[in-house]
Design a protein around this motif. Structure first.
Motif, short mmCIF file in Angstrom:
data_model
loop_
_atom_site.label_atom_id
_atom_site.label_comp_id
_atom_site.label_asym_id
_atom_site.label_seq_id
_atom_site.Cartn_x
_atom_site.Cartn_y
_atom_site.Cartn_z
N ILE A 196 1.25 3.57 -14.65
CA ILE A 196 0.80 2.67 -13.59
C ILE A 196 1.52 3.02 -12.30
CG2 ILE A 196 0.34 0.79 -15.22
CD1 ILE A 196 2.90 -0.54 -14.23
N THR A 197 0.90 2.69 -11.18
CA THR A 197 1.50 2.91 -9.86
C THR A 197 1.39 1.64 -9.04
OG1 THR A 197 -0.59 3.72 -8.91
CG2 THR A 197 0.90 5.36 -9.90
N VAL A 198 2.33 1.49 -8.09
CA VAL A 198 2.31 0.35 -7.20
C VAL A 198 2.91 0.78 -5.86
CG1 VAL A 198 4.56 -0.51 -7.97
CG2 VAL A 198 2.91 -2.10 -6.95
N LEU A 205 5.17 -5.67 -2.49
CA LEU A 205 4.43 -4.80 -3.41
C LEU A 205 2.95 -5.01 -3.18
CD1 LEU A 205 6.41 -5.34 -6.76
CD2 LEU A 205 6.62 -3.43 -5.16
N SER A 206 2.17 -3.92 -3.34
CA SER A 206 0.73 -4.03 -3.15
C SER A 206 0.02 -2.92 -3.91
CB SER A 206 0.38 -3.96 -1.65
OG SER A 206 0.77 -2.71 -1.11
N SER A 207 -1.28 -3.03 -3.98
CA SER A 207 -2.19 -2.00 -4.52
C SER A 207 -1.74 -1.45 -5.86
CB SER A 207 -2.34 -0.86 -3.50
OG SER A 207 -2.75 -1.34 -2.25
N PRO A 208 -1.55 -2.32 -6.87
CA PRO A 208 -1.18 -1.77 -8.18
C PRO A 208 -2.37 -1.08 -8.84
CG PRO A 208 -1.58 -4.12 -8.34
CD PRO A 208 -1.70 -3.79 -6.88
N LYS A 209 -2.10 -0.02 -9.58
CA LYS A 209 -3.14 0.67 -10.34
C LYS A 209 -2.71 0.71 -11.80
CE LYS A 209 -4.77 3.63 -6.57
NZ LYS A 209 -4.99 5.03 -6.12
N ASN A 262 8.24 2.85 3.20
CA ASN A 262 7.08 2.58 2.35
C ASN A 262 6.92 3.73 1.39
OD1 ASN A 262 5.00 4.61 3.49
ND2 ASN A 262 5.70 3.50 5.33
N GLY A 263 6.20 3.50 0.33
CA GLY A 263 6.03 4.56 -0.64
C GLY A 263 5.32 4.06 -1.87
N SER A 264 5.39 4.87 -2.91
CA SER A 264 4.69 4.57 -4.16
C SER A 264 5.66 4.74 -5.33
CB SER A 264 3.47 5.48 -4.34
OG SER A 264 2.84 5.24 -5.58
N LEU A 265 5.60 3.82 -6.27
CA LEU A 265 6.39 3.90 -7.49
C LEU A 265 5.47 4.20 -8.66
CD1 LEU A 265 8.69 0.74 -7.10
CD2 LEU A 265 9.27 3.12 -6.57
N VAL A 266 5.89 5.15 -9.47
CA VAL A 266 5.08 5.55 -10.62
C VAL A 266 5.87 5.21 -11.90
CG1 VAL A 266 3.92 7.44 -11.82
CG2 VAL A 266 3.98 7.39 -9.30
N PHE A 267 5.29 4.33 -12.73
CA PHE A 267 5.87 3.98 -14.02
C PHE A 267 5.14 4.80 -15.09
CE2 PHE A 267 6.90 0.36 -11.43
CZ PHE A 267 8.12 -0.11 -11.90
#
Length: 900
Positions: free
Chosen positions: A411-413, A466-470, A432-437
């Motif tokens: 998942i990403t957020v 936090l925003s735009s979770p996938k 800002n950025g993106s976190l990848v689990f």
């Protein structure tokens, strides 16, 4: 006493036998060796009935006498099963929603009106044998009038009013008094009890002499609902308030009951479905009960310091239940249990207290436990923690994001910073950025940089979102707050808030002092407590000292020790003050406004004068240029806006809720009920101690009583438990059993009198009335000693006496009159001895009620007790009224004196 009465009756027999008048010969009297006793409804007469030797007559009399005693024990035991059913029925309560002071609350409401319950079911329970005896006698004599039933009713009324009150007056400890609380109801029922017997005389000797017509019997019966209605009107004060103020009373357990409000709380309840609107004064009775519980709890905690709180609370509840108000049914059942070797209710009270305490604790725990946060289904991400406090010179710090739920898959957020009072570029670096689990990963971190400067400024904050979770959803919190503390100032010191509310059970409360607008240097802040309505040493311990903030430390706590008093309602104040903060032995540096130079000032903990490094000492910052001095002063520690905190000590909410619940449950009367046949047979087969100490083993006398009454206990253990059908099944079965035993009592009493040559009317007032009233005597005695008021001991006597006539005689004579009317016959009743007995009772009863009313004067203060001399005189007066009644009625029955 029984021997004296038997001798009196025998003397009457002899006197009657020696008189020549034909009127003096009773129906059942024959020469010595011929007994013309007729068969009873259940028991046949003892045969042979002719040529019976004197010794056999004496032996038969003794057998009948002891059989009568044993039957009285049996009817007493089954009557207690009946009273237990009545108690379960009338003590039903329900919870309703009420609106009080603009807020909705849940209160407990008693379903049955107290006065109505006492005059209907309670009176029926205590008088059931007399009432049923009158009805059964009529049926057994082919609907012809008898002497045993009416005589028992009048004799029982005399015994109840004169002897029971005489005993209750004398047993009160010297100097103490017991007052009838519901006086209006007592006066109404007393009036009806006297009128009932006046009415008997009228229909027997005035309206239709020697005949009872149908309408007379019907009116006699209808006086019963009239008694209940008028007592209810007096109870609710409907005539006084013209139906406008229909008050409910809060009893000592906090349960709202419809009853009289003397000295209690009147609550205007306007029913609307299950909702009520309440406008009430302070619940004085309820408050008294709460204070008593708290006082007992405090005493027990001092007496048993080694016990845990729950054990002490259980002991306090036991004490409250033992001392608390109880119904007449409770005292009646308790008296019978002691008389039959069944012990008292101490063990049951202890078990009930433990059960109630456990239930209350569990209920409060359920209410206070917060509902679990609702997590989104499936994988989700959120900040943990969601609040960060950092120094301006920290450089950068890590923000943590966690993953929960399903850990499968990737998942990403997205994350981004957002300005608050802090601005990106000058106070922090926008990020800002993106976190990848990845599969199985549960947390990620990222860095945020803080910009340090040398200019004094207030604390500032910004946000990270936090925003735009996938592949997942956002859980709360999805926004984190970051507070930046300035490091160019020694700080502003104040309390976090102005007002605090504490519970007395908190023990030690840590009062928070915060340092804002800077955190440089070591600073000492003095503090001290100040009394308000709360006094040091009583509600809290005095505190006076200082706290020290180290360099970059932003909060400290002042420990305040609250003294717990176990008070139900407490609302007292005290204050904590902060003094001027002092900088200790540190170098403080600040830039001048034009940034051309920097001033360094060193403070010594023992010297109020600042020292400028380099050897130039100055006595005051005023030696600097004005603008430079202002900046330097701005860098010094100072007090904030809130330097005086107000602390309000209130009762523990948990303790208060516990007290409310336990006080409502402190109803010892409900323990007389049973839940299963197993419990009933266990109680029937077990001998218990009659001592007040539940741990004391039964005595030899207790075992003897238990063995003697074991037959009745086992027989009536088959009666359905009170928990089945809300007590109504037990009610119906018990009254049937009372009727069966009473039928046998009627036959045995009649055979006893016939064998010894005693008229049924004398047998009724001397033996049967006494035997059926013994349990009530012991119950009233215990109630008089233990209760705070006289209602449970003597307040219900007058109501029972009226109900006896209106139900016992009203029902029996109405049915008999209807049967004779259907046969075109007259229902004849010889007024003779009954009319005379009624007249004697009414005359004496009027004097008795007058004496009780006069005893309410301030010189005595209540119907029962009082000064020793007054007690003895009153008791002797009432007892002499009973002896006079017995003597005159017996002499008239045998024609020694002229009657009507």
């Amino acid at each position: 006493m029984r021997h004296a009465l038997a001798a009196l009756a025998a003397c009457c027999v002899v006197a009657r036998a020696e008189l020549p008048s034909a009127r003096l010969a009773p129906r059942n009297y024959t020469p010595q060796h011929v007994l013309q006793c007729s068969d009873g409804l259940v028991l046949p007469a003892w045969r042979p009935r002719e040529d019976v030797p004197t010794m056999d007559i004496a032996l038969r009399g003794m057998v009948y006498f002891f059989a009568l005693l044993y039957l009285f024990i049996g009817v007493s035991i089954v009557s207690d099963r009946f009273m237990a059913a009545i108690e379960v029925i009338t003590s039903r309560e329900k919870e309703v929603r009420v609106r009080r002071n603009g807020s909705e609350q849940i209160v407990v409401v008693r379903v049955w009106n107290e006065t109505v319950a006492n005059l209907t079911l309670m009176a029926l329970g205590s008088s059931a044998p007399e009432i049923l005896l009158s009805v059964i006698e009529i049926a057994g004599k082919n609907f012809e009038a008898g002497e045993l039933g009416p005589g028992t009713i009048v004799g029982s009324a005399a015994y109840n009013l004169f002897v029971i009150i005489a005993i209750c007056v004398i047993v009160i400890p010297d100097g103490e008094v017991r007052k009838i609380k519901h006086l209006r109801v007592f006066l109404v029922t007393a009036t009806w009890s006297v009128f009932a017997y006046v009415w008997l005389y009228l229909i027997l000797a005035v309206i239709s002499p020697s005949e009872v017509e149908v309408w007379e019997g019907a009116v006699t019966f209808l006086f019963f609902p009239a008694t209940v209605i008028t007592a209810y009107i007096a109870d609710r004060r409907l005539l006084v308030y013209k139906y406008l103020k229909k008050g409910y009373r809060v009893n000592e357990r906090g349960v709202i009951v419809e009853t009289e409000g003397d000295g209690s709380v009147e609550m205007a309840l306007k029913p609307s479905g299950d909702e009520f609107a309440i406008d009430d004064e302070e619940g004085r009775e309820l408050e008294k009960s709460r204070k008593e519980y708290v006082s007992v709890l405090r005493d027990l905690r001092r007496q048993h310091p080694e016990e845990d709180l729950e054990t002490v609370e259980r002991m306090a509840l036991e004490t409250l239940m033992s001392r608390g108000p109880k119904s007449r049914a409770f005292y009646r059942v308790a008296a019978t249990r002691k008389m039959t070797g069944g012990g008292d209710f101490s063990r049951k009270i202890s078990e009930r207290a433990q059960s109630d305490l456990s239930e209350v604790k569990a209920e409060l725990q359920r209410r206070e436990s917060s509902s679990p946060s609702i997590e989104p289904r499936g994988p989700n991400v959120r900040f943990d923690p969601d609040h960060y406090t950092v120094m301006e010179n920290c450089g950068s710090f890590e923000v943590r994001v966690i993953r929960a739920g399903d850990l499968n898959g990737e998942i990403t957020v997205q994350y981004t910073t957002e300005d608050g009072t802090a601005e990106a570029g000058s106070d922090y670096v926008a990020t800002n950025g993106s976190l990848v689990f990845r599969h199985g990963e549960t947390e990620k971190t990222f860095s945020v940089q803080v910009i340090d400067d040398d200019v004094f400024e207030e604390d500032e904050h910004f946000y990270v979102r936090l925003s735009s979770p996938k592949g997942a959803s956002l859980a709360s919190p999805s926004t984190a707050t970051v507070v930046i503390l300035d490091d160019d100032h020694s700080g502003v010191f104040s309390f976090a808030q102005r007002d605090y509310e504490l519970t007395e059970s908190v023990g030690t409360f840590d009062l928070r002092v915060v340092r804002t607008a800077g955190a440089r240097g070591k600073v000492r802040v003095p503090y001290w407590t100040e009394d308000g309505t709360a006094k040091s040493g009583s509600q809290y311990e005095i505190a006076d000292g200082h706290i020290i903030f180290e360099n970059n430390e932003t909060e400290k706590f002042i420990p305040l020790h609250i003294i717990e008093e176990d008070s139900y309602e407490k609302d007292v104040l005290f204050y904590v003050n902060l003094g001027e903060p002092e900088l200790l032995g540190e170098i403080f540096e600040t830039f001048l406004p034009d940034a051309s130079a920097m001033v360094s000032v060193q403070f010594s903990p023992d010297d109020d004068n600042p020292v400028v490094p380099g050897g130039n000492e100055v006595n005051h910052l005023a030696t600097l240029p004005e603008e430079e001095a202002v900046v330097a002063m701005m860098g010094l520690p100072r007090a904030g806006e809130i330097t005086r905190a107000q602390l309000r000590i209130k009762e523990s909410k948990e303790f208060k809720n516990t007290v409310d619940k336990l006080v409502q449950r402190a109803n010892a009367s409900i323990i007389i009920g049973t839940s299963s046949w197993k419990e009933q047979f266990t109680e029937a087969l077990t001998a218990s101690s009659g001592s007040d100490n539940p741990d004391e083993p039964p005595s030899c006398f207790d075992y003897v009583l238990h063995v003697v009454t074991l037959f009745w206990k086992i027989i009536f253990a088959f009666v359905p438990p009170t928990d089945i059908g809300g007590g109504y099944v037990c009610f119906v079965v018990s009254i049937i059993c009372i009727g069966l035993v009473t039928a046998v009592i009627g036959d045995v009493a009649s055979h006893f009198g016939c064998t010894l040559g005693i008229r049924d009317s004398v047998t009724a007032i001397v033996f049967v009335a006494l035997g059926t009233s013994i349990p009530d005597t012991f119950a009233s005695k215990v109630a008089a000693i233990q209760d705070k008021y006289a209602d449970a001991s003597v307040g219900n006597v007058t109501g029972s006496n009226a109900v006896n006539v209106f139900l016992g005689i009203g029902v029996a004579w109405t049915v008999a009159a209807i049967v004779h009317w259907s046969r075109n016959e007259k229902f004849l009743v010889d007024p003779g001895n009954l009319a005379f007995s009624v007249t004697m009772y009414c005359s004496e009863a009027a004097f008795a009620v007058l004496v009780l009313v006069l005893r309410r004067r301030k010189s005595i203060g209540g119907e029962l007790g009082g000064p020793r001399c007054i007690k003895i005189i009153t008791s002797m007066f009432f007892f002499s009224l009973w002896l006079l009644y017995l003597t005159m009625s017996s002499l008239e029955a045998y024609g020694v004196i002229e009657g009507f």
